[in-house]
Enzyme design. Structure first.
Site, short mmCIF file in Angstrom:
data_model
loop_
_atom_site.label_atom_id
_atom_site.label_comp_id
_atom_site.label_asym_id
_atom_site.label_seq_id
_atom_site.Cartn_x
_atom_site.Cartn_y
_atom_site.Cartn_z
N GLU A 110 39.68 -18.24 -104.89
CA GLU A 110 39.66 -19.72 -106.94
C GLU A 110 38.47 -20.21 -105.92
OE1 GLU A 110 40.50 -19.00 -109.07
OE2 GLU A 110 42.44 -19.04 -110.19
N ASP A 114 44.58 -25.60 -111.36
CA ASP A 114 45.02 -26.99 -111.78
C ASP A 114 46.27 -26.95 -111.74
OD1 ASP A 114 44.09 -28.92 -113.81
OD2 ASP A 114 43.59 -28.12 -115.41
N ARG A 176 27.23 -23.28 -114.11
CA ARG A 176 27.48 -22.97 -113.42
C ARG A 176 26.53 -22.52 -111.75
NH1 ARG A 176 32.89 -20.07 -114.62
NH2 ARG A 176 32.58 -19.00 -116.43
P1 IMP Z 1 45.26 -22.71 -113.97
O1 IMP Z 1 45.66 -21.52 -114.63
O2 IMP Z 1 45.49 -24.21 -114.64
O3 IMP Z 1 45.65 -23.58 -112.17
O4 IMP Z 1 43.48 -22.70 -114.20
C1 IMP Z 1 42.72 -22.31 -113.31
C2 IMP Z 1 41.54 -22.44 -114.64
O5 IMP Z 1 41.25 -22.82 -115.22
C3 IMP Z 1 40.28 -22.30 -113.35
O6 IMP Z 1 39.68 -20.83 -112.93
C4 IMP Z 1 38.91 -22.90 -114.29
O7 IMP Z 1 38.69 -21.58 -115.08
C5 IMP Z 1 39.95 -23.38 -115.10
N1 IMP Z 1 39.11 -25.17 -114.42
C6 IMP Z 1 40.71 -26.00 -114.46
N2 IMP Z 1 40.69 -27.24 -113.84
C7 IMP Z 1 38.58 -27.00 -114.15
C8 IMP Z 1 37.46 -27.83 -114.36
O8 IMP Z 1 37.67 -29.12 -113.78
N3 IMP Z 1 36.32 -27.50 -114.95
C9 IMP Z 1 36.68 -26.25 -115.29
N4 IMP Z 1 37.25 -25.65 -114.70
C10 IMP Z 1 38.33 -25.66 -114.78
MG MG Z 2 39.02 -19.72 -111.93
#
Ligand code: IMP
Ligand code: MG
Length: 187
Positions: A110, A114, A176
């Site tokens: 991954e 977050d 990216r």
């Molecule tokens: P989660 O489901 O909230 O853990 O989110 C994970 C996804 O959110 C990652 O794979 C990213 O696509 C996006 N994401 C979370 N934080 C960031 C960030 O600071 N920058 C870019 N994408 C983020």
């Molecule tokens: Mg991701």
């Protein structure tokens, strides 16, 4: 087509710092899976640069050890999250891994964790495929916003609650291809 591109505020993790840490992760993963077959399961699209460098780091570790090997396979999954104004976003799998994942050792790769919702969703999907083991390697961990507890086996860097881009991570599909991680300026 004109797209608003917020400026970058600062470099958070330099290219050399990323590469050194990824090399260490590669060594650790090589040691843990030596003489086994391992499926690296990349989560598209954010993990692609990390995935490619991690795969090469595992090979370098193998080359230097001159003992065993890790037989690596590549697989990818892709998730979409749909937002509406009342509900938290719902996740949907738009590309699942192949049948090959059954009864294999899987390492999810991954870009960033977050809230933990993506990883949790992916775990539930993988369980239905009956793998041998599932572990997680993330380049970045942002624990401040965690909503779902998740177990992470390999972490590149823990970062504070800030929005970052580069090295695979995007803001509206931009940035990216930066070779480093940067903090996004105000949007
Ligand atoms: P989660 O489901 O909230 O853990 O989110 C994970 C996804 O959110 C990652 O794979 C990213 O696509 C996006 N994401 C979370 N934080 C960031 C960030 O600071 N920058 C870019 N994408 C983020
Ligand atoms: Mg991701």
């Amino acid at each position: 087509m004109s797209v608003t591109k917020p400026p970058l505020e600062s470099v958070l993790i330099s290219e050399s710092c990323l590469q050194n840490r990824i090399y260490e992760l590669g060594r650790q993963i090589f040691t843990d899976y030596e003489n086994q077959e391992l499926v690296l399961l990349g989560v598209l699209r954010g993990s692609v640069l990390f995935f490619a460098d991690l795969a090469r780091a595992i090979f370098k570790a193998q080359h230097e050890s001159q003992t065993g090997e890790v037989a690596l396979r590549f697989e990818f999954v892709q998730l979409m999250s749909y937002h509406d104004s009342t509900q938290p976003s719902t996740l949907q799998l738009i590309r699942g891994g192949s049948d090959y994942l059954k009864q294999r050792h899987i390492l999810i790769v991954e870009d960033i964790i977050d809230t933990g919702r993506t990883l949790n969703f992916l775990y539930e999907h993988l369980e239905t495929l009956n793998p041998k083991t599932v572990k997680v390697c993330t380049l970045l961990d942002k624990p401040a916003q965690r909503q779902v507890p998740v177990a992470i086996d390999y972490t590149g860097f823990e970062i504070s609650d800030t929005f970052v881009v580069g090295y695979g991570l995007d803001y509206a599909q931009q940035y990216r291809n930066l070779p480093y991680i940067a903090v996004l300026g105000s949007i």
